[in-house]
Enzyme design. Structure first.
Site, PDB file in Angstrom:
ATOM      1  N   ASP A 280     -13.629  25.523  -1.513  1.00 61.83           N
ATOM      2  CA  ASP A 280     -14.874  25.919  -0.837  1.00 61.83           C
ATOM      3  C   ASP A 280     -15.107  27.376  -1.235  1.00 61.83           C
ATOM      4  OD1 ASP A 280     -16.786  26.908   0.844  1.00 61.83           O
ATOM      5  OD2 ASP A 280     -16.022  25.923   2.651  1.00 61.83           O
TER       6      ASP A 280
ATOM      7  N   THR B 108     -21.915  27.251  -0.232  1.00 58.92           N
ATOM      8  CA  THR B 108     -23.271  27.554   0.216  1.00 58.92           C
ATOM      9  C   THR B 108     -23.950  28.304  -0.919  1.00 58.92           C
ATOM     10  OG1 THR B 108     -22.381  29.535   1.259  1.00 58.92           O
ATOM     11  CG2 THR B 108     -22.838  27.667   2.703  1.00 58.92           C
TER      12      THR B 108
ATOM     13  N   GLU C 104     -36.050  11.028   0.514  1.00 63.28           N
ATOM     14  CA  GLU C 104     -34.743  10.370   0.675  1.00 63.28           C
ATOM     15  C   GLU C 104     -34.355   9.623  -0.592  1.00 63.28           C
ATOM     16  OE1 GLU C 104     -34.650   8.046   4.286  1.00 63.28           O
ATOM     17  OE2 GLU C 104     -34.976   9.854   5.489  1.00 63.28           O
TER      18      GLU C 104
ATOM     19  N   LYS D  72     -24.888  33.275  -0.090  1.00 66.09           N
ATOM     20  CA  LYS D  72     -24.024  34.445   0.087  1.00 66.09           C
ATOM     21  C   LYS D  72     -24.037  35.260  -1.218  1.00 66.09           C
ATOM     22  CE  LYS D  72     -21.257  32.252   3.691  1.00 66.09           C
ATOM     23  NZ  LYS D  72     -21.270  30.782   3.678  1.00 66.09           N
TER      24      LYS D  72
ATOM     25  N   ARG E 160     -30.790  29.528   2.057  1.00 64.28           N
ATOM     26  CA  ARG E 160     -29.765  28.797   2.789  1.00 64.28           C
ATOM     27  C   ARG E 160     -29.703  27.356   2.277  1.00 64.28           C
ATOM     28  NH1 ARG E 160     -27.479  31.401   6.875  1.00 64.28           N
ATOM     29  NH2 ARG E 160     -28.141  33.445   6.199  1.00 64.28           N
TER      30      ARG E 160
ATOM     31  N   TYR F  39     -41.053  14.031   2.249  1.00 66.44           N
ATOM     32  CA  TYR F  39     -39.766  13.341   2.392  1.00 66.44           C
ATOM     33  C   TYR F  39     -39.321  12.854   1.021  1.00 66.44           C
ATOM     34  CZ  TYR F  39     -38.408  13.040   7.232  1.00 66.44           C
ATOM     35  OH  TYR F  39     -37.927  13.358   8.466  1.00 66.44           O
TER      36      TYR F  39
HETATM   37  N1  DSN Z   1     -20.676  31.959   8.641  1.00 70.35           N
HETATM   38  C1  DSN Z   1     -20.015  32.249   7.400  1.00 70.35           C
HETATM   39  C2  DSN Z   1     -19.425  33.612   7.368  1.00 70.35           C
HETATM   40  O1  DSN Z   1     -19.987  34.504   7.985  1.00 70.35           O
HETATM   41  O2  DSN Z   1     -18.439  33.827   6.701  1.00 70.35           O
HETATM   42  C3  DSN Z   1     -19.014  31.218   7.050  1.00 70.35           C
HETATM   43  O3  DSN Z   1     -19.618  30.011   6.974  1.00 70.35           O
END
Ligand code: DSN
Length: 415
Positions: A197, A223, A53, A226, A232, A51
């Site tokens: 974003d 995120t 925090e 991608k 993740r 942990y």
């Molecule tokens: N789930 C993502 C996507 O497939 O574009 C977006 O957050």
């Protein structure tokens, strides 16, 4: 996985099967990628046990001296890569990161703006079933019906009429480049915070294959799994422009993530993010990001040659949105056929889709994962041919499946 096989063969077997699926098929969901084994080693490490925090130098648990160094390294790498003044690396994923952005600059009931989900936006940008529309007054903008490009005049008009506290810009199914400058001017004209974003395009921005929003926005959320090719997780970053508007913004972001929304950060994920940020600063990543776009353009051109209608007529980034209405097949049917042939794409609404979201008229595909396996324009042409073959002649699925299995052997998963 010797230990896992010994302890829990059921789970080990599923992981083996998934590995085989990934090796023998083409991952073309544009929000997915193949992370490096180095990222996964960090992710699967003992760092998951603690942990932590709080933040480096101010923790609520003991035994964290290495975690402070780790999180500082990760924050500094994010700041350097994206050229921002502050980075929070603790959000568990994209939706919690965006929740923290709202919490940093808005009070419940404030007006916010975002691109509508059916127009290619994201749930957390104010879509009606999401917290972002339940806790805030969400005004949604769209894309032009003819060009499928963001209607910047509409954004400006809605901003002037509604005086939003925060404008979100970003997408899950938008194949074109964002005009960050215009968006920055619109936000400034109504004194709103502007958050980019960049979840889908973070790797392209980092690799110089898409313009960076940083000079024009106050906040950036993303995120990390991608086009950035990490584990993740997510980042929230504050730009110089953001600090100029509100010197307290970095503190507000940190307080919103913890203790506002989350408890202990996942330090194993933060280690994986640090590794992917290091990978993304290497010259090879620039090449990768540019090849992702070249591949998407090559795939788009070839699909057009086969008579596919592409939303907006093509792509400037990593993704392609196909309007299947002239092909006499729905998105779900095309998704299933292609999956059986070894091509993983997803059904997706197209702007102004007459069909419902669960049975949309389109499919969405992208090149980040294929490019991570070393594929180039020649391979994109081959893949477009298979997509066309399967959709125009469903009986060819078995034959194409065998061809793809053979083809995939030449492109191993990243080492
Ligand atoms: N789930 C993502 C996507 O497939 O574009 C977006 O957050």
């Amino acid at each position: 996985m010797a230990k896992l096989k010994n302890k829990d063969s059921q789970i080990a077997k599923l992981i083996d099967l998934e590995l085989e699926r990934q090796k023998t098929s083409l991952e073309m969901i544009p929000s997915e990628n193949h992370s490096s084994p180095a990222v996964r080693e960090a992710l699967g490490s003992i760092l998951t046990d603690k942990y932590a925090e709080g933040y480096p130098g101010k923790r609520y648990y003991a035994g964290l001296k290495y975690y402070d160094i780790l999180e500082d390294i990760c924050r500094e790498r994010a700041k350097k890569l994206f050229k921002v003044v502050h980075a929070n690396v603790q959000p568990y994923s994209g939706s919690p990161a965006n929740a923290a952005v709202y919490m940093s600059v808005c009070e419940p009931g404030d007006t916010i703006m975002g691109l509508a989900l059916p127009m290619g936006g994201h749930l957390t940008h104010g879509w009606k079933v999401n917290f972002s529309a339940k806790f805030f007054k969400a005004v949604q903008y769209g894309v032009d019906e003819k060009t499928s490009l963001i209607n910047y005049d509409e954004v400006e008009k809605l901003a002037k009429e509604n005086n939003p506290k925060l404008i979100f810009v970003g997408a899950t199914a938008y194949p074109r480049i964002f005009d960050w400058k215009r968006l920055g001017e619109i936000a400034d004209s109504v004194n709103a915070y502007l958050c980019a974003d960049v979840a889908h395009i973070a790797g392209l921005v980092a690799g110089g294959a898409h313009p960076s929003p940083v000079p024009h926005v106050h906040l950036v959320s993303t995120t990390t799994h991608k086009t950035l090719r990490g584990p993740r997780g997510a980042l929230i970053m504050v730009t110089e422009k953001g600090v100029k508007k509100d010197p307290e913004l970095p503190k507000k972001v940190d307080k919103s993530v913890f203790p506002g929304l989350q408890g202990g950060p996942h330090e194993n994920a933060i280690a994986g993010i640090a590794v992917c940020l290091k990978e993304a600063t290497a010259p090879a990543f620039k090449k990768y990001a540019n090849q992702v776009v070249k591949n998407a353009k090559a795939l788009a051109e070839e699909l057009k040659r086969y008579g596919f209608n592409l939303v907006s007529g093509g792509t400037d980034n990593h993704l392609i949105l196909v309007d299947l209405r002239n092909k006499n097949i729905g998105g779900p049917e095309a998704q299933d056929l292609l999956e059986n042939a070894g091509i993983t794409i997803n059904k997706n609404s197209i702007p102004y889709d007459p069909a419902p979201p669960f049975k949309p008229s389109g499919i969405r595909m992208g090149t980040p994962a294929l490019t991570s396996r070393g594929m180039k324009e020649t391979e994109m042409k081959k893949i477009a041919g298979w997509i066309n073959e399967v959709i125009s002649n469903p009986k060819s699925v078995k034959k194409v499946r065998e061809e793809i299995k053979k083809f995939c052997k030449k492109f191993p998963l990243p080492k």
